[in-house]
Design a protein around this motif. Structure first.
Motif, PDB file in Angstrom:
ATOM      1  N   THR A  17       5.999  43.442  74.683  1.00  0.00           N
ATOM      2  CA  THR A  17       6.757  42.529  75.538  1.00  0.00           C
ATOM      3  C   THR A  17       6.261  42.604  76.971  1.00  0.00           C
ATOM      4  OG1 THR A  17       8.727  42.847  74.163  1.00  0.00           O
ATOM      5  CG2 THR A  17       9.062  41.911  76.357  1.00  0.00           C
ATOM      6  N   SER A  18       6.189  41.463  77.635  1.00  0.00           N
ATOM      7  CA  SER A  18       5.936  41.398  79.077  1.00  0.00           C
ATOM      8  C   SER A  18       6.890  40.392  79.704  1.00  0.00           C
ATOM      9  CB  SER A  18       4.499  40.969  79.375  1.00  0.00           C
ATOM     10  OG  SER A  18       3.565  41.908  78.909  1.00  0.00           O
ATOM     11  N   GLU A  19       7.151  40.574  80.995  1.00  0.00           N
ATOM     12  CA  GLU A  19       8.011  39.645  81.727  1.00  0.00           C
ATOM     13  C   GLU A  19       7.265  39.048  82.906  1.00  0.00           C
ATOM     14  OE1 GLU A  19      11.282  40.911  84.053  1.00  0.00           O
ATOM     15  OE2 GLU A  19      10.197  42.557  85.007  1.00  0.00           O
ATOM     16  N   SER A  20       7.793  37.941  83.402  1.00  0.00           N
ATOM     17  CA  SER A  20       7.333  37.347  84.645  1.00  0.00           C
ATOM     18  C   SER A  20       8.549  36.901  85.447  1.00  0.00           C
ATOM     19  CB  SER A  20       6.414  36.150  84.372  1.00  0.00           C
ATOM     20  OG  SER A  20       5.959  35.576  85.589  1.00  0.00           O
ATOM     21  N   VAL A  21       8.328  36.629  86.727  1.00  0.00           N
ATOM     22  CA  VAL A  21       9.384  36.079  87.580  1.00  0.00           C
ATOM     23  C   VAL A  21       8.813  34.897  88.342  1.00  0.00           C
ATOM     24  CG1 VAL A  21      10.591  38.280  87.823  1.00  0.00           C
ATOM     25  CG2 VAL A  21       8.877  37.623  89.526  1.00  0.00           C
ATOM     26  N   SER A  22       9.677  33.980  88.717  1.00  0.00           N
ATOM     27  CA  SER A  22       9.234  32.751  89.373  1.00  0.00           C
ATOM     28  C   SER A  22       8.967  32.976  90.853  1.00  0.00           C
ATOM     29  CB  SER A  22      10.296  31.661  89.216  1.00  0.00           C
ATOM     30  OG  SER A  22      11.403  31.949  90.068  1.00  0.00           O
ATOM     31  N   GLU A  23       8.404  31.952  91.487  1.00  0.00           N
ATOM     32  CA  GLU A  23       8.152  31.994  92.921  1.00  0.00           C
ATOM     33  C   GLU A  23       9.444  32.112  93.725  1.00  0.00           C
ATOM     34  OE1 GLU A  23       7.590  27.289  93.852  1.00  0.00           O
ATOM     35  OE2 GLU A  23       6.420  28.207  92.242  1.00  0.00           O
ATOM     36  N   GLY A  24      10.578  31.737  93.115  1.00  0.00           N
ATOM     37  CA  GLY A  24      11.850  31.807  93.823  1.00  0.00           C
ATOM     38  C   GLY A  24      12.607  33.108  93.618  1.00  0.00           C
ATOM     39  N   HIS A  25      12.066  34.021  92.811  1.00  0.00           N
ATOM     40  CA  HIS A  25      12.694  35.335  92.672  1.00  0.00           C
ATOM     41  C   HIS A  25      12.670  36.016  94.038  1.00  0.00           C
ATOM     42  CE1 HIS A  25      13.044  39.612  91.666  1.00  0.00           C
ATOM     43  NE2 HIS A  25      13.622  39.226  90.536  1.00  0.00           N
ATOM     44  N   PRO A  26      13.731  36.718  94.430  1.00  0.00           N
ATOM     45  CA  PRO A  26      13.786  37.268  95.791  1.00  0.00           C
ATOM     46  C   PRO A  26      12.619  38.184  96.148  1.00  0.00           C
ATOM     47  CG  PRO A  26      15.586  38.105  94.405  1.00  0.00           C
ATOM     48  CD  PRO A  26      14.991  36.953  93.690  1.00  0.00           C
ATOM     49  N   ASP A  27      12.149  39.001  95.208  1.00  0.00           N
ATOM     50  CA  ASP A  27      10.988  39.844  95.506  1.00  0.00           C
ATOM     51  C   ASP A  27       9.725  39.014  95.680  1.00  0.00           C
ATOM     52  OD1 ASP A  27      12.501  42.187  95.341  1.00  0.00           O
ATOM     53  OD2 ASP A  27      12.166  42.382  93.185  1.00  0.00           O
ATOM     54  N   PRO A  30      17.380  35.157  97.268  1.00  0.00           N
ATOM     55  CA  PRO A  30      17.820  36.195  98.198  1.00  0.00           C
ATOM     56  C   PRO A  30      19.328  36.240  98.415  1.00  0.00           C
ATOM     57  CG  PRO A  30      15.854  35.121  99.022  1.00  0.00           C
ATOM     58  CD  PRO A  30      16.311  34.323  97.839  1.00  0.00           C
ATOM     59  N   ASP A  31      20.032  35.143  98.119  1.00  0.00           N
ATOM     60  CA  ASP A  31      21.492  35.151  98.239  1.00  0.00           C
ATOM     61  C   ASP A  31      22.134  35.933  97.099  1.00  0.00           C
ATOM     62  OD1 ASP A  31      23.997  34.518  99.309  1.00  0.00           O
ATOM     63  OD2 ASP A  31      24.156  32.699  98.097  1.00  0.00           O
ATOM     64  N   GLY A  32      21.458  35.976  95.961  1.00  0.00           N
ATOM     65  CA  GLY A  32      22.014  36.696  94.816  1.00  0.00           C
ATOM     66  C   GLY A  32      21.592  38.141  94.755  1.00  0.00           C
ATOM     67  N   ASP A  33      20.439  38.469  95.352  1.00  0.00           N
ATOM     68  CA  ASP A  33      19.915  39.832  95.298  1.00  0.00           C
ATOM     69  C   ASP A  33      18.874  39.971  96.394  1.00  0.00           C
ATOM     70  OD1 ASP A  33      19.370  42.393  94.516  1.00  0.00           O
ATOM     71  OD2 ASP A  33      18.341  41.875  92.667  1.00  0.00           O
ATOM     72  N   ALA A  34      18.839  41.089  97.074  1.00  0.00           N
ATOM     73  CA  ALA A  34      17.846  41.305  98.118  1.00  0.00           C
ATOM     74  C   ALA A  34      16.446  41.359  97.514  1.00  0.00           C
ATOM     75  CB  ALA A  34      18.146  42.593  98.875  1.00  0.00           C
ATOM     76  N   GLY A  35      15.463  40.903  98.284  1.00  0.00           N
ATOM     77  CA  GLY A  35      14.078  40.948  97.840  1.00  0.00           C
ATOM     78  C   GLY A  35      13.228  41.771  98.789  1.00  0.00           C
ATOM     79  N   LEU A  36      12.248  42.482  98.228  1.00  0.00           N
ATOM     80  CA  LEU A  36      11.342  43.304  99.026  1.00  0.00           C
ATOM     81  C   LEU A  36       9.908  43.096  98.560  1.00  0.00           C
ATOM     82  CD1 LEU A  36      13.321  46.684  99.001  1.00  0.00           C
ATOM     83  CD2 LEU A  36      13.046  45.164 100.959  1.00  0.00           C
ATOM     84  N   THR A  41       8.230  42.562 103.865  1.00  0.00           N
ATOM     85  CA  THR A  41       9.275  41.561 104.078  1.00  0.00           C
ATOM     86  C   THR A  41      10.540  41.945 103.319  1.00  0.00           C
ATOM     87  OG1 THR A  41       7.621  39.799 104.313  1.00  0.00           O
ATOM     88  CG2 THR A  41       9.882  39.124 103.837  1.00  0.00           C
ATOM     89  N   LEU A  42      11.674  41.779 103.970  1.00  0.00           N
ATOM     90  CA  LEU A  42      12.996  41.909 103.344  1.00  0.00           C
ATOM     91  C   LEU A  42      13.655  40.540 103.367  1.00  0.00           C
ATOM     92  CD1 LEU A  42      15.723  43.321 102.467  1.00  0.00           C
ATOM     93  CD2 LEU A  42      16.153  43.604 104.921  1.00  0.00           C
ATOM     94  N   THR A  43      14.173  40.115 102.215  1.00  0.00           N
ATOM     95  CA  THR A  43      14.949  38.882 102.158  1.00  0.00           C
ATOM     96  C   THR A  43      16.329  39.196 101.597  1.00  0.00           C
ATOM     97  OG1 THR A  43      14.272  38.286  99.894  1.00  0.00           O
ATOM     98  CG2 THR A  43      12.860  37.555 101.693  1.00  0.00           C
ATOM     99  N   THR A  44      17.341  38.586 102.185  1.00  0.00           N
ATOM    100  CA  THR A  44      18.701  38.677 101.655  1.00  0.00           C
ATOM    101  C   THR A  44      19.455  37.434 102.133  1.00  0.00           C
ATOM    102  OG1 THR A  44      20.634  40.123 101.376  1.00  0.00           O
ATOM    103  CG2 THR A  44      19.623  40.063 103.567  1.00  0.00           C
ATOM    104  N   THR A  45      20.757  37.407 101.963  1.00  0.00           N
ATOM    105  CA  THR A  45      21.531  36.218 102.304  1.00  0.00           C
ATOM    106  C   THR A  45      21.262  35.785 103.743  1.00  0.00           C
ATOM    107  OG1 THR A  45      23.246  36.886 100.751  1.00  0.00           O
ATOM    108  CG2 THR A  45      23.849  35.248 102.416  1.00  0.00           C
ATOM    109  N   GLN A  46      20.665  34.610 103.894  1.00  0.00           N
ATOM    110  CA  GLN A  46      20.401  33.980 105.188  1.00  0.00           C
ATOM    111  C   GLN A  46      19.692  34.904 106.182  1.00  0.00           C
ATOM    112  OE1 GLN A  46      20.170  30.874 104.928  1.00  0.00           O
ATOM    113  NE2 GLN A  46      21.684  30.111 106.388  1.00  0.00           N
TER     114      GLN A  46
END
Length: 401
Positions: free
Chosen positions: A8-18, A249-255, A45-50
């Motif tokens: 199994t492998s996973e991917s995340v989209s360009e809009g995932h917070p990380d 980033p509103d649902g979960d912080a990204g780093l 970079t850190l992303t979170t709500t606004q």
């Protein structure tokens, strides 16, 4: 090597917070390299709500020198960040490209790090850090990537394209995918499970709208995966938690740098631990990972192996690699040690010093933001982009062996 198994492998989209954080960091790398090809950048970079926060170290002629920003530089950085988020598609109450709060905490590169990396006198340019880097290739897909990761990426790329074009207006930017394949004789023969979680517009978590969303995802999967891999026995888990309206980033912080397995080989290969995004190519975490992928891909493309893992190791301030390791997992047509000797003997590779790697692949250019979503590897070389995916070394490797 096992021949019959599930993987199994996973991917995340360009809009995932990380991934939002990765793309911002690489947009900054590209911005500085466009001003100074010898710029030094380590941007987190850190992303979170606004909120978007930059932190790290830089050195860039004409932009940041002697601890001071050039006129207009800080404004250009903020504009670059906002344009990156706008391109991804965030115009939500909890994260909007126009209205989020922005902090720039970039500062000068450590002089002690710089003295180890910069060339001086008879000293060649050294590696930007110590560490180990891995590259990998296999013949499971046309791009010589693990099939599970390849299809995971392609599902999300298609969904993003449909979102941007308006073909799927119910999709929002944040999404994840996961593909489980059954292998027999070392070859993928069936998809046993597909997982897709996607942020969606209001109301697409119930009734006919939810059914339409599920039907859309299944249609994308059917278009991406080869038909023989899919059957009535394939399990689908689409938004298995139910609602997914609040995302990004509103649902979960990204780093920056938290999706290193998504960025590389989906767990099919070892990983040295270093992230790529936000780093200029003097950092061997990035450049050596690219050259090892390049070498592994060319070995497989040359027909010297069906599967290949390569490791390099460096010490900060030292130009020559400490070690080179090749493992063809029992699929090689020649001895692995012979491949190692051939690699180190190719004059075009310059002994795999950091400068030689950058010059051979042409890495001192603003080419990195495109790599920061949907994987750094298994991409189609296009113009200046993804030079580590070329197979132009295959002939020389075959001739050397």
């Amino acid at each position: 090597m096992r021949q019959d198994y599930l993987f199994t492998s996973e991917s995340v989209s360009e809009g995932h917070p990380d991934k939002v954080a990765d793309q911002i960091s690489d947009a900054i790398v590209d911005l500085f390299l466009s001003k100074d090809p010898e710029a030094r950048i380590a941007c987190e970079t850190l992303t979170t709500t606004q909120l978007v926060v930059l932190a790290g170290e830089i050195r860039c002629k004409g932009v940041y020198e002697d601890g001071r920003w050039a006129p207009g530089a800080e404004e250009e950085i903020e504009r670059t960040v906002r344009e990156t988020v706008k391109r991804i598609g965030y115009e939500q109450e909890g994260f909007h490209w126009r209205t989020f709060r922005f902090e720039n905490n970039l500062h000068a590169q450590s002089a002690h790090i710089a003295q180890g990396v910069d060339a001086s006198g008879n000293k060649d340019e050294g590696a930007g850090d110590q560490g180990i880097m891995f590259g990998f290739a296999c013949d499971e897909t046309p791009d010589l990537m693990p099939a599970t990761l390849y299809y995971s990426h392609k599902i999300l790329e298609r969904m993003a394209a449909d979102r941007h074009s308006g073909a799927a207006p119910f999709l929002e930017p944040d999404a994840k995918s996961q593909v489980t394949l059954r292998f027999a004789g070392g070859v993928p023969v069936a998809a046993t499970a597909i997982v897709v979680s996607t942020q969606h517009a209001k109301g697409y978590d119930e009734g006919e709208k939810e059914a339409a969303l599920h039907a859309y995802v299944k249609a994308v999967v059917a278009d991406i995966l080869p038909a023989p891999l899919l059957s009535d026995a394939t399990e689908y888990h689409i938004n298995p938690t139910g609602s997914f309206e609040i995302g990004g980033p509103d649902g979960d912080a990204g780093l920056t740098g938290r999706k290193i397995i998504v960025d590389t080989y989906g767990g099919a290969s070892p990983h040295g631990g270093g992230a790529f995004s936000g780093k200029d190519p003097t950092k061997v975490d990035r450049s050596a990972a690219y050259i090892t992928r390049y070498l592994a891909k060319n070995i497989v493309a040359a027909g010297l192996a069906r599967r290949c893992t390569i490791q390099l190791a460096y010490a900060i301030g030292v130009s020559r690699p400490l070690s080179l390791y090749v493992d063809t997992h029992g699929t090689g047509t020649v001895d692995d040690a012979a491949i190692e000797q051939a690699i180190m003997g190719l004059s075009a590779l310059g002994g795999l010093t950091p400068r030689a790697i950058r010059e051979h692949l042409g890495l001192n250019r603003p080419i990195y933001q495109k790599s920061a979503a949907y994987g750094h590897f298994g991409r189609t070389p296009e113009g200046d982009f993804f030079p580590w995916e070329k197979t132009d070394l295959a002939g020389a490797l075959k001739a050397a062996l």
